[in-house]
Design an enzyme around this catalytic site. Structure first.
Site, mmCIF file in Angstrom:
data_model
loop_
_atom_site.group_PDB
_atom_site.id
_atom_site.type_symbol
_atom_site.label_atom_id
_atom_site.label_comp_id
_atom_site.label_asym_id
_atom_site.label_seq_id
_atom_site.Cartn_x
_atom_site.Cartn_y
_atom_site.Cartn_z
ATOM 1 N N GLY A 82 0.834 -1.206 0.000
ATOM 2 C CA GLY A 82 0.000 0.000 0.000
ATOM 3 C C GLY A 82 0.860 1.244 0.000
ATOM 4 O O GLY A 82 2.055 1.182 -0.276
ATOM 5 N N ASN A 83 0.258 2.377 0.280
ATOM 6 C CA ASN A 83 1.020 3.622 0.359
ATOM 7 C C ASN A 83 0.423 4.522 1.438
ATOM 8 O O ASN A 83 -0.581 4.172 2.051
ATOM 9 C CB ASN A 83 1.082 4.313 -1.000
ATOM 10 C CG ASN A 83 -0.290 4.698 -1.500
ATOM 11 O OD1 ASN A 83 -0.954 5.552 -0.913
ATOM 12 N ND2 ASN A 83 -0.745 4.049 -2.561
ATOM 13 N N ARG A 84 1.043 5.666 1.651
ATOM 14 C CA ARG A 84 0.715 6.489 2.821
ATOM 15 C C ARG A 84 -0.378 7.521 2.569
ATOM 16 O O ARG A 84 -0.628 8.374 3.409
ATOM 17 C CB ARG A 84 1.988 7.184 3.316
ATOM 18 C CG ARG A 84 3.007 6.194 3.857
ATOM 19 C CD ARG A 84 4.274 6.894 4.286
ATOM 20 N NE ARG A 84 4.004 7.966 5.221
ATOM 21 C CZ ARG A 84 4.748 9.055 5.349
ATOM 22 N NH1 ARG A 84 5.799 9.230 4.586
ATOM 23 N NH2 ARG A 84 4.443 9.974 6.231
#
Ligand code: CTP
Length: 432
Positions: A220-222
């Site tokens: 995923g990412n932030r």
């Protein structure tokens, strides 16, 4: 007599300035001065503890208005003072806002003149918190801030810097010029725009996509989804019908939007392509994964099965949406976002490659411009034009300014770009 002096961006506007009991209350004097310099007629409201920090006389002398301190106060003609103030207000700004005041406001407790006025008002409310970093980070305060956001209040995030305690932390009142810009933007959204997007169908994507490794884990990412949620909220305020396609988010989503959940890139692609035919505008604010595991383990991988992940590229949703959009007349307005690190040099090439009208680029390594913060410093990249850097603003203000651009593109009609010409020559579909 015409003095030739510029009228100021708040000329003719009544702004209520709420001051609560923080050591930063003295900075409200400078804020008052700046609001007045922009042409606003300012009336100050204070809590009783604020008056322990700065004497009301200071505000009375500078604003030429009596300070309202008591929710029970009546005007000489018997009218209830805070209701009259609320009705007269074009905007309310609470700066500094303490943890206590935000807790009272989040719960609708009308025990002081400012909460009572905000409850009675329909004007936009801007809140600039100031407190100790630990107090600001406490889950109770964080929940109250989110509650105020859900009311539609604009939060001007505190800055990181020296605090009254002598510590350095996140809780320092934002600079007066940032607060003034937030007031102007809040007024702009209601007064300047009205419902200028009424009848428009706007599709916004927000948050990060997550690509599964196994049934439990993912890449995923932030991204928090705040930029996309702010755009959706601003578009709703301006009368648009909004579809908000969300991956993973950690912020409240505006209740008026039609929410479509799209956890993976493939699901987001399907949702965007389904929503696009009826849309006037697509804003791709989502942080879409560029790679996904080529294989997804059907059961949870155990410690002794540590995999070497083989990744494959995902579909480029925006580029595909641009291809589809080119075959429509009028073509929907397309806005892309690019989170870069260290330089925006690739942004123009990216805007062309993606086939968008505008690319909103930011450098997420810059202070105040990254993930999970309320502010953003963006540069607007339009193919063939000089990039336009915007100042540091709240994400909501960026959203409104961006929608100004979108509204003018919609009003002007979409000129055929090179892609349109090429695509229309080979299009097999009848333009709709
Ligand atoms: N985007 C998309 N589909 C993808 C990746 C990105 O629709 N698979 C969209 C994003 O939502 C954003 C824009 O494209 O609006 C730019 O995203 P970005 O990640 O900066 O661009 P990339 O195509 O990934 O380019 P690069 O990896 O070279 O930076």
């Amino acid at each position: 007599m015409n003095t030739g002096a510029p009228a100021g961006r708040l000329h003719g506007r009544v702004v209520l300035l709420g001051v609560t009991g923080s050591i930063a209350a003295y900075k409200a004097v400078e804020l008052l001065r700046r609001l007045a310099a922009e042409g606003a007629s300012v009336q100050v409201l204070m809590t009783h503890s604020a008056a322990a920090f700065v004497g009301p006389l200071t505000f009375e002398a500078l604003s030429n208005h009596p300070v309202l301190r008591d929710p029970l106060e009546l005007l000489p003609d018997g009218r209830i003072a805070h209701v009259v103030a609320a009705r007269a207000a074009d905007a309310i700004v609470v700066a500094p806002a303490t943890a206590h005041w935000m807790a009272a406001m989040a719960n609708g407790l009308a025990g002081d003149a400012i909460t009572a006025t905000c409850l009675a008002a329909e004007a936009p409310v801007v809140v600039a918190p100031a407190m100790d970093a630990g107090m600001y980070a406490h889950p109770a305060t964080a929940a109250n801030v989110e509650r105020l956001r859900a009311f539609g209040y604009r939060i001007v995030e505190p800055a990181t810097g020296a605090l009254a305690s002598g510590l350095i932390g996140h809780g320092r009142l934002a600079e007066p010029e940032i607060i003034v810009e937030a007031v102007i933007a809040a007024l702009g959204a209601t007064v300047r725009h009205g419902r200028d997007l009424a009848g428009r169908r706007i599709v916004v994507t927000a948050g990060g996509t997550a690509e599964p490794i196994d049934p439990v884990r993912y890449i995923g990412n932030r991204s928090s989804g705040r930029m996309g949620a702010s755009i959706a909220e601003a578009a709703l305020d301006r009368g648009a019908t909004v579809t908000l396609i969300v991956g993973q988010t950690s912020v409240p989503l505006p209740p008026g939007a039609s929410i479509v959940s799209a956890p993976t890139t493939a699901e987001m692609r399907a949702a965007v392509l389904e929503a696009l035919p009826g849309a006037d505008v697509l804003l791709m604010a989502a942080a879409v994964a560029d790679f996904r595991p080529s294989r997804r383990a059907p059961t949870k991988l155990t410690r002794d099965q540590a995999p070497v992940l083989e990744l494959e590229p995902t579909e480029d949703i925006l580029a595909e949406a641009a291809q589809v959009a080119r075959r429509r007349h009028p073509r929907p307005v397309l806005v892309g976002f690019a989170a870069e690190t260290g330089s925006l040099a690739r942004a123009e090439e990216k805007a062309r490659r993606k086939g968008v009208d505008l690319l909103v680029a930011n450098d997420v390594l810059e202070p105040g411009a990254g993930f999970a913060v309320d502010t953003n410093r963006v540069t607007i990249v339009t193919p063939g034009q000089v990039p336009e850097p915007w100042p540091l603003m709240s994400k909501r203000d960026v959203a409104d300014r961006l929608l100004d651009r979108v509204a003018s593109l919609l009003a002007a009609g979409r000129p055929a770009d090179r892609g349109d010409v090429a695509a229309s020559a080979s299009a097999t579909e009848v333009p709709q």
